[in-house]
Scaffold this active site. Structure first.
Site, PDB file in Angstrom:
ATOM      1  CG  HIS A  97      -0.355   0.054   2.495  1.00  0.00           C
ATOM      2  ND1 HIS A  97       0.471  -0.961   3.076  1.00  0.00           N
ATOM      3  CD2 HIS A  97       0.109   1.293   3.521  1.00  0.00           C
ATOM      4  CE1 HIS A  97       1.090  -0.660   4.348  1.00  0.00           C
ATOM      5  NE2 HIS A  97       0.832   0.982   4.341  1.00  0.00           N
ATOM      6  CG  ASP A  99       1.306   5.113   4.736  1.00  0.00           C
ATOM      7  OD1 ASP A  99       1.149   3.990   4.758  1.00  0.00           O
ATOM      8  OD2 ASP A  99       2.485   5.766   5.340  1.00  0.00           O
ATOM      9  CG  HIS A 255       4.969   1.151   3.172  1.00  0.00           C
ATOM     10  ND1 HIS A 255       4.433   2.225   2.660  1.00  0.00           N
ATOM     11  CD2 HIS A 255       4.283   0.910   4.266  1.00  0.00           C
ATOM     12  CE1 HIS A 255       3.552   2.944   3.524  1.00  0.00           C
ATOM     13  NE2 HIS A 255       3.399   2.090   4.638  1.00  0.00           N
ATOM     14  NE  ARG A 270       1.645   5.770   9.341  1.00  0.00           N
ATOM     15  CZ  ARG A 270       0.781   5.078   8.390  1.00  0.00           C
ATOM     16  NH1 ARG A 270       1.023   4.053   7.995  1.00  0.00           N
ATOM     17  NH2 ARG A 270      -0.428   5.597   8.310  1.00  0.00           N
TER      18      ARG A 270
HETATM   19  C1  SIN Z   1       2.802   1.084   7.980  1.00  0.00           C
HETATM   20  O1  SIN Z   1       2.122   0.554   6.823  1.00  0.00           O
HETATM   21  O2  SIN Z   1       3.065   2.259   8.012  1.00  0.00           O
HETATM   22  C2  SIN Z   1       3.462   0.296   8.920  1.00  0.00           C
HETATM   23  C3  SIN Z   1       5.038  -0.245   8.249  1.00  0.00           C
HETATM   24  C4  SIN Z   1       5.426  -1.181   9.475  1.00  0.00           C
HETATM   25  O3  SIN Z   1       4.684  -1.367  10.680  1.00  0.00           O
HETATM   26  O4  SIN Z   1       6.441  -1.942   9.197  1.00  0.00           O
END
Ligand code: SIN
Length: 283
Positions: A97, A99, A255, A270
């Site tokens: 995805h 974000d 990611h 985050r």
């Molecule tokens: C995310 O999608 O921002 C999480 C990535 C992660 O926890 O490695």
């Protein structure tokens, strides 16, 4: 500041910086240039407090509140991503995805701080969507270059979302927000405002269909694109260490958080930011 590429395609480790100290204009410029070049920067041994993370975020843009996983007051911009050792559910971000691509104004980047990491596993994969555009066949480029793609949210995306009980952080994600069900059209191809590199802006979690095409007709094209955009050649696999900080360009990457550490706790913090707007990536 020392920058060491992680792969030939994407990502770099950055050392020789202390993000707990005020960030000078020179360091700001160096970090921004490194992010424009490598798209993902992993900076070990920083151990940032929440306020340091917010200060670092402001180097790149304005911190935003994730409407589907807001943090607690007084810093609603900070989302805690926690998977407990005995949690067998899916993991937050456990699918390719970008974000919040279903928002009207998606964030241009995110910053993740590793607070607790498993002794093995729990890596994050990143894929370079500029490299994916560069390697795309001419007919697909032609199909996409002037086209928009409809993105739909609902935490964890559209109709293929796993059932609530299989999702990690069940309590943290607000579901059934009608605003997340609305289609939002964004260009399929973006242009980086500084480097002028083009990137594909689509992802299997939120992209539903191509503009002017039905979901059914779009599906084979999107499936082929999803496979293409996540080829190993475009990817790096980031191994976390406690205290590491990672920042990525959300308009040039996808990611995927790997869910392979049952028996161990993992906690990340985050923040996403709006720096360059999606309009600046399209003009
Ligand atoms: C995310 O999608 O921002 C999480 C990535 C992660 O926890 O490695």
């Amino acid at each position: 500041m020392h920058v060491t590429p992680i792969t030939g395609s994407i990502g770099a480790h950055v050392t020789g910086v202390n993000l707990r100290e005020p960030i000078s204009p020179e360091l700001k410029a160096d970090l921004r240039a490194a992010l424009d070049q490598y798209l993902v920067l992993a900076i070990p041994d920083q151990h940032l407090e929440a306020h340091h993370q917010m200060d670092f975020c402001r180097v790149f843009g304005i911190p935003i509140v994730n409407p589907y996983a807001p943090g607690q007051d007084p810093q609603p911009e900070l989302t805690h991503i926690i998977k407990e050792a005995n949690d067998r559910a899916g993991v937050f971000g456990g699918g390719w995805h970008t974000d919040l691509s279903f928002l009207e104004t998606p964030p241009s980047g995110s910053i993740l701080c590793a607070l607790e990491v498993p002794p093995f596993g729990g890596d994050t994969l990143f894929s370079n969507q500029q490299a994916a555009w560069d390697a795309l066949s001419a007919p697909l480029r032609e199909l996409l270059i002037e086209r928009k793609i409809a993105h739909v949210g609902k935490p964890y995306g559209i109709k293929w979302a796993p059932p609530l009980e299989e999702q990690s952080m069940r309590g943290a994600s607000r579901r059934n927000d009608p605003d997340a069900d609305r289609e939002r059209l964004h260009p399929a191809v973006l242009t980086h405002p500084v480097t002028k590199r083009r990137s594909l802006y689509l992802n299997p979690t939120y992209a539903l269909r191509l503009e002017d095409m039905s979901e059914t007709d779009s599906r084979p094209i999107l499936d082929a694109l999803f496979q293409h955009t996540t080829l190993p050649e475009f990817c790096c696999r980031l191994r976390w260490s406690r205290g590491m900080v990672t920042i990525w360009d959300n308009f040039s990457t996808q990611h995927y958080a790997v869910n392979d550490y049952f028996g161990y706790r993992r906690e990340m913090r985050r923040v996403s930011f709006s720096g360059y707007s999606i309009q600046q990536y399209t003009s």
